[in-house]
Design an enzyme around this catalytic site. Structure first.
Site, PDB file in Angstrom:
ATOM      1  N   LYS A  15      37.372  -8.528  34.097  1.00 41.65           N
ATOM      2  CA  LYS A  15      38.262  -7.763  34.340  1.00 41.65           C
ATOM      3  C   LYS A  15      39.589  -8.204  34.932  1.00 41.65           C
ATOM      4  O   LYS A  15      40.779  -8.000  34.401  1.00 41.65           O
ATOM      5  CB  LYS A  15      37.799  -6.833  35.406  1.00 41.65           C
ATOM      6  N   ARG A  90      34.574   1.061  42.822  1.00 41.37           N
ATOM      7  CA  ARG A  90      33.203   0.582  42.816  1.00 41.37           C
ATOM      8  C   ARG A  90      32.073   1.335  43.396  1.00 41.37           C
ATOM      9  O   ARG A  90      31.140   1.137  43.179  1.00 41.37           O
ATOM     10  CB  ARG A  90      33.259  -0.904  43.494  1.00 41.37           C
ATOM     11  N   ARG A 129      33.920 -20.821  36.030  1.00 37.01           N
ATOM     12  CA  ARG A 129      35.454 -19.938  36.101  1.00 37.01           C
ATOM     13  C   ARG A 129      36.167 -20.766  37.307  1.00 37.01           C
ATOM     14  O   ARG A 129      35.548 -21.007  38.251  1.00 37.01           O
ATOM     15  CB  ARG A 129      35.517 -18.888  35.906  1.00 37.01           C
ATOM     16  N   ARG A 162      37.858 -22.653  42.942  1.00 34.52           N
ATOM     17  CA  ARG A 162      36.763 -21.729  42.494  1.00 34.52           C
ATOM     18  C   ARG A 162      36.303 -21.001  43.604  1.00 34.52           C
ATOM     19  O   ARG A 162      36.534 -21.246  44.964  1.00 34.52           O
ATOM     20  CB  ARG A 162      35.566 -22.657  42.474  1.00 34.52           C
TER      21      ARG A 162
HETATM   22  P1  AMP Z   1      36.052  -9.186  42.836  1.00 38.33           P
HETATM   23  O1  AMP Z   1      36.975 -10.128  42.995  1.00 38.33           O
HETATM   24  O2  AMP Z   1      36.204  -7.774  42.279  1.00 38.33           O
HETATM   25  O3  AMP Z   1      34.668  -9.871  41.910  1.00 38.33           O
HETATM   26  O4  AMP Z   1      35.348  -8.820  44.147  1.00 38.33           O
HETATM   27  C1  AMP Z   1      34.758  -9.750  45.131  1.00 38.33           C
HETATM   28  C2  AMP Z   1      33.960  -9.419  46.109  1.00 38.33           C
HETATM   29  O5  AMP Z   1      34.820  -8.354  47.014  1.00 38.33           O
HETATM   30  C3  AMP Z   1      33.168  -8.202  45.854  1.00 38.33           C
HETATM   31  O6  AMP Z   1      31.694  -8.936  45.595  1.00 38.33           O
HETATM   32  C4  AMP Z   1      32.891  -7.264  47.018  1.00 38.33           C
HETATM   33  O7  AMP Z   1      32.305  -8.108  48.118  1.00 38.33           O
HETATM   34  C5  AMP Z   1      34.375  -7.059  47.372  1.00 38.33           C
HETATM   35  N1  AMP Z   1      34.910  -6.083  46.581  1.00 38.33           N
HETATM   36  C6  AMP Z   1      35.943  -6.105  45.818  1.00 38.33           C
HETATM   37  N2  AMP Z   1      36.515  -4.854  45.315  1.00 38.33           N
HETATM   38  C7  AMP Z   1      35.694  -4.101  46.072  1.00 38.33           C
HETATM   39  C8  AMP Z   1      35.447  -2.683  46.021  1.00 38.33           C
HETATM   40  N3  AMP Z   1      36.299  -1.727  45.529  1.00 38.33           N
HETATM   41  N4  AMP Z   1      34.723  -2.021  47.102  1.00 38.33           N
HETATM   42  C9  AMP Z   1      33.709  -3.042  47.787  1.00 38.33           C
HETATM   43  N5  AMP Z   1      33.757  -4.177  47.638  1.00 38.33           N
HETATM   44  C10 AMP Z   1      34.667  -4.747  47.008  1.00 38.33           C
END
Ligand code: AMP
Length: 220
Positions: A15, A90, A129, A162
């Site tokens: 993404k 999410r 990554r 990282r």
């Molecule tokens: P990501 O970078 O999108 O993988 O997000 C990393 C972490 O941030 C996730 O594992 C969640 O703990 C939190 N997070 C990011 N976006 C959301 C969201 N829309 N709703 C809830 N938690 C989020």
């Protein structure tokens, strides 16, 4: 406002990588709640302090915190160019809140693109990554090395980082959270007639081309 695109898919689906590419190819603004939350954690804000432990454990941060952060970001003027949402919504609560926020601006979701991948491959994909500490460009030990070792292709930076939550056991929690809370959004957007599915298992450039064709069609 310009198109509002959502990238759906489990952690590691690409993404963030594809959102950055869409920013370049279509002049959209990438909006990642993960990046915004990591910035809040780094800045030591109250929301960041609350989010930190949940993120480290691989769970989902509360809808209230995420929606407050997203609303602030959506209030900035650059968003008028159109956005590609990466990692948001999410949950169904977040999806409904996004619909309401867009409705206030006379807008709606243009397309929700589901990046379809095999779960089993995701743990390995995530484990390799890393990103440039200066500009955020993404790299991978197996799939995308910088052209000159140790130097970012985009900005020439030499420091890389990282993510703390990219450890195998945390990734498994994040995948579980995805299936329990986020995967139902695929039917949510299908029901609204804006869902597109693409196979996201191949090389980054092939996916870029497939995605570009889909975006050109939905955003036309
Ligand atoms: P990501 O970078 O999108 O993988 O997000 C990393 C972490 O941030 C996730 O594992 C969640 O703990 C939190 N997070 C990011 N976006 C959301 C969201 N829309 N709703 C809830 N938690 C989020």
């Amino acid at each position: 406002m310009g198109p509002v695109l959502i990238l759906l898919g489990p952690p590691g689906a690409g993404k963030g990588t594809q959102a950055r590419i869409l920013e370049e190819d279509f002049g959209l603004v990438q909006l990642s709640t993960g990046d915004l939350l990591r910035a809040a954690v780094a800045a030591g804000t109250a929301a960041g302090a609350q989010a930190r432990a949940v993120m480290e454990a691989g769970g989902l941060v509360s809808d209230a915190i995420v929606l407050a952060i997203l609303r602030d970001r959506m209030a900035q003027p650059d968003v008028a160019k159109g956005v590609v949402l990466d990692g948001f919504p999410r949950t169904e609560v977040q999806a409904a809140a996004l619909d309401a926020l867009l409705a206030e601006a006379g807008a709606r979701v243009t397309g929700a693109i589901s990046l379809e991948v095999d779960d089993a491959a995701m743990v390995a994909r995530i484990a390799g990554r890393y990103t440039c500490a200066a500009c955020g460009e993404g790299y991978h030990d197996d799939f995308k090395l910088p052209a000159v070792a140790g130097t970012c292709d985009k900005c020439g930076g030499t420091a890389f980082k990282r993510r703390a939550d990219d450890k195998a056991e945390t990734v498994r929690e994040r995948l579980a959270a995805y299936h329990a809370q986020t995967a139902p959004l695929i039917s949510y957007y299908d029901g609204k007639g804006v869902l597109e599915r693409i196979d996201a298992m191949g090389p980054i450039d092939g996916i870029r081309q497939t995605l570009a064709a889909v975006v050109a069609q939905v955003a036309a």
